[in-house]
Scaffold this motif. Structure first.
Motif, PDB file in Angstrom:
ATOM      1  N   GLN A 120       0.816  -1.217   0.000  1.00 28.32           N
ATOM      2  CA  GLN A 120       0.000   0.000   0.000  1.00 28.32           C
ATOM      3  C   GLN A 120       0.848   1.265   0.000  1.00 28.32           C
ATOM      4  OE1 GLN A 120      -2.653  -0.359   3.343  1.00 28.32           O
ATOM      5  NE2 GLN A 120      -4.092  -1.681   2.243  1.00 28.32           N
ATOM      6  N   THR A 121       2.023   1.215   0.579  1.00 32.52           N
ATOM      7  CA  THR A 121       2.853   2.421   0.673  1.00 32.52           C
ATOM      8  C   THR A 121       4.104   2.355  -0.193  1.00 32.52           C
ATOM      9  OG1 THR A 121       4.030   1.532   2.607  1.00 32.52           O
ATOM     10  CG2 THR A 121       2.068   2.873   3.024  1.00 32.52           C
ATOM     11  N   LEU A 122       4.371   1.212  -0.808  1.00 36.46           N
ATOM     12  CA  LEU A 122       5.570   1.049  -1.611  1.00 36.46           C
ATOM     13  C   LEU A 122       5.226   0.869  -3.082  1.00 36.46           C
ATOM     14  CD1 LEU A 122       7.846  -1.307   0.532  1.00 36.46           C
ATOM     15  CD2 LEU A 122       8.049   1.159   0.212  1.00 36.46           C
ATOM     16  N   ASP A 123       6.038   1.465  -3.931  1.00 39.26           N
ATOM     17  CA  ASP A 123       5.881   1.343  -5.373  1.00 39.26           C
ATOM     18  C   ASP A 123       7.174   0.774  -5.946  1.00 39.26           C
ATOM     19  OD1 ASP A 123       4.894   1.928  -8.098  1.00 39.26           O
ATOM     20  OD2 ASP A 123       6.466   3.444  -8.073  1.00 39.26           O
ATOM     21  N   GLY A 132      10.119   2.635  -4.200  1.00 43.43           N
ATOM     22  CA  GLY A 132       9.964   3.950  -3.599  1.00 43.43           C
ATOM     23  C   GLY A 132       8.711   4.070  -2.776  1.00 43.43           C
ATOM     24  N   SER A 133       8.644   5.164  -2.056  1.00 40.60           N
ATOM     25  CA  SER A 133       7.475   5.500  -1.256  1.00 40.60           C
ATOM     26  C   SER A 133       7.231   6.996  -1.401  1.00 40.60           C
ATOM     27  CB  SER A 133       7.698   5.140   0.212  1.00 40.60           C
ATOM     28  OG  SER A 133       6.577   5.490   1.005  1.00 40.60           O
ATOM     29  N   GLY A 134       6.043   7.348  -1.911  1.00 37.74           N
ATOM     30  CA  GLY A 134       5.763   8.756  -2.155  1.00 37.74           C
ATOM     31  C   GLY A 134       6.697   9.294  -3.220  1.00 37.74           C
ATOM     32  N   PRO A 135       7.298  10.456  -2.986  1.00 39.69           N
ATOM     33  CA  PRO A 135       8.164  11.058  -4.006  1.00 39.69           C
ATOM     34  C   PRO A 135       9.584  10.497  -4.030  1.00 39.69           C
ATOM     35  CG  PRO A 135       8.015  12.513  -2.137  1.00 39.69           C
ATOM     36  CD  PRO A 135       7.086  11.367  -1.840  1.00 39.69           C
ATOM     37  N   TYR A 136       9.943   9.637  -3.080  1.00 39.12           N
ATOM     38  CA  TYR A 136      11.324   9.182  -2.941  1.00 39.12           C
ATOM     39  C   TYR A 136      11.480   7.749  -3.443  1.00 39.12           C
ATOM     40  CZ  TYR A 136      11.215  13.204   0.165  1.00 39.12           C
ATOM     41  OH  TYR A 136      11.031  14.458   0.678  1.00 39.12           O
ATOM     42  N   GLY A 155       2.506  15.525 -10.691  1.00 37.75           N
ATOM     43  CA  GLY A 155       1.720  14.329 -11.007  1.00 37.75           C
ATOM     44  C   GLY A 155       1.191  13.657  -9.763  1.00 37.75           C
ATOM     45  N   SER A 156       0.676  12.442  -9.981  1.00 39.66           N
ATOM     46  CA  SER A 156       0.142  11.683  -8.844  1.00 39.66           C
ATOM     47  C   SER A 156       1.112  10.626  -8.374  1.00 39.66           C
ATOM     48  CB  SER A 156      -1.174  11.004  -9.240  1.00 39.66           C
ATOM     49  OG  SER A 156      -0.971  10.101 -10.319  1.00 39.66           O
ATOM     50  N   ARG A 157       2.293  10.521  -9.044  1.00 37.98           N
ATOM     51  CA  ARG A 157       3.340   9.564  -8.694  1.00 37.98           C
ATOM     52  C   ARG A 157       2.768   8.169  -8.552  1.00 37.98           C
ATOM     53  NH1 ARG A 157       4.811  14.169  -6.040  1.00 37.98           N
ATOM     54  NH2 ARG A 157       3.635  13.664  -4.185  1.00 37.98           N
ATOM     55  N   TYR A 158       2.320   7.582  -9.666  1.00 34.72           N
ATOM     56  CA  TYR A 158       1.803   6.209  -9.649  1.00 34.72           C
ATOM     57  C   TYR A 158       2.777   5.296  -8.949  1.00 34.72           C
ATOM     58  CZ  TYR A 158      -1.703   7.427 -13.223  1.00 34.72           C
ATOM     59  OH  TYR A 158      -2.733   7.947 -13.909  1.00 34.72           O
TER      60      TYR A 158
END
Length: 205
Positions: free
Chosen positions: A108-111, A152-156, A202-205
């Motif tokens: 949920q918090t990691l991309d 990543g998480s959020g913008p990082y 952006g929404s940072r998919y």
């Protein structure tokens, strides 16, 4: 025919018209080395890498990225008997990677993502040093393929990337003095990069 061409262009361009665009910065370290028969005795060299990133996320699972990086590459020769004869070969490039990114669900918090593409590198600073001091080297334009993994998480985010060079690093005789007369020179850049990045917009998919 003109109507069909216009329809095809609209079909291709429509997904990108709604793409989320993000910009960012990244920086980190290169571990570079040379491949090929002529690379025997050459060890990896550490260098810096960093620059700007733009990414077009067509949907949460697919995006296209383009970067402009300052990338330090090269190799070292370490004499096994006398360290005074050690040599360093240094090549700095303005590198333009382009790639597609496939998103990998993690949580949920990691991309996470996998990147596949290629790059071109324009040499801007070349040379080396040995027991006699600095020396100049001629360099060729670099190009090759790349594969990367990021999380990543959020913008990082943190990214690991492997770049496979396909171009001869240099045709300079300095590299090839010890080669047999009938052997063609063969040195190509290979690079493993680890970078930290931040993205904006952006929404940072």
């Amino acid at each position: 025919m003109r109507s069909l061409l216009l329809a095809a262009l609209v079909f291709v361009a429509t997904p990108f018209a709604s793409a989320q665009v993000t910009f960012g910065l990244k920086g980190g370290l290169n571990t570079s080395f040379y491949s090929g028969p002529s690379s025997d005795g050459l060890d990896p060299k550490l260098g810096a890498v960093g620059g700007a990133v733009v990414r077009f996320d067509v949907n949460p699972g697919f995006g296209i990225g383009l970067e402009a990086l300052y990338s330090q590459k090269g190799a070292k020769y370490v004499d096994p008997v006398n360290s005074e004869f050690d040599e360093t070969y240094a090549f700095d490039y303005i590198e333009i990677p382009a790639y597609v990114r496939l998103s990998v669900p993690i949580g949920q918090t990691l991309d996470g993502g996998v990147t596949l593409g290629g790059y071109a590198g324009i040499p801007i600073k070349t040379g080396g040093n040995d027991i006699d001091g600095d020396f100049d080297l001629e360099a060729n334009t670099d190009y090759g393929a790349l594969i990367g993994l990021d999380v990543g998480s959020g913008p990082y985010y943190v990214e690991g990337r492997y770049s496979l060079g396909l171009a001869q690093v240099s045709d300079d005789d300095t590299f090839f003095l010890d080669l047999p007369a009938n052997e063609l020179p063969d040195l190509k850049n290979q690079t493993v990069s680890l970078t930290f990045g931040v993205r904006f917009g952006g929404s940072r998919y």
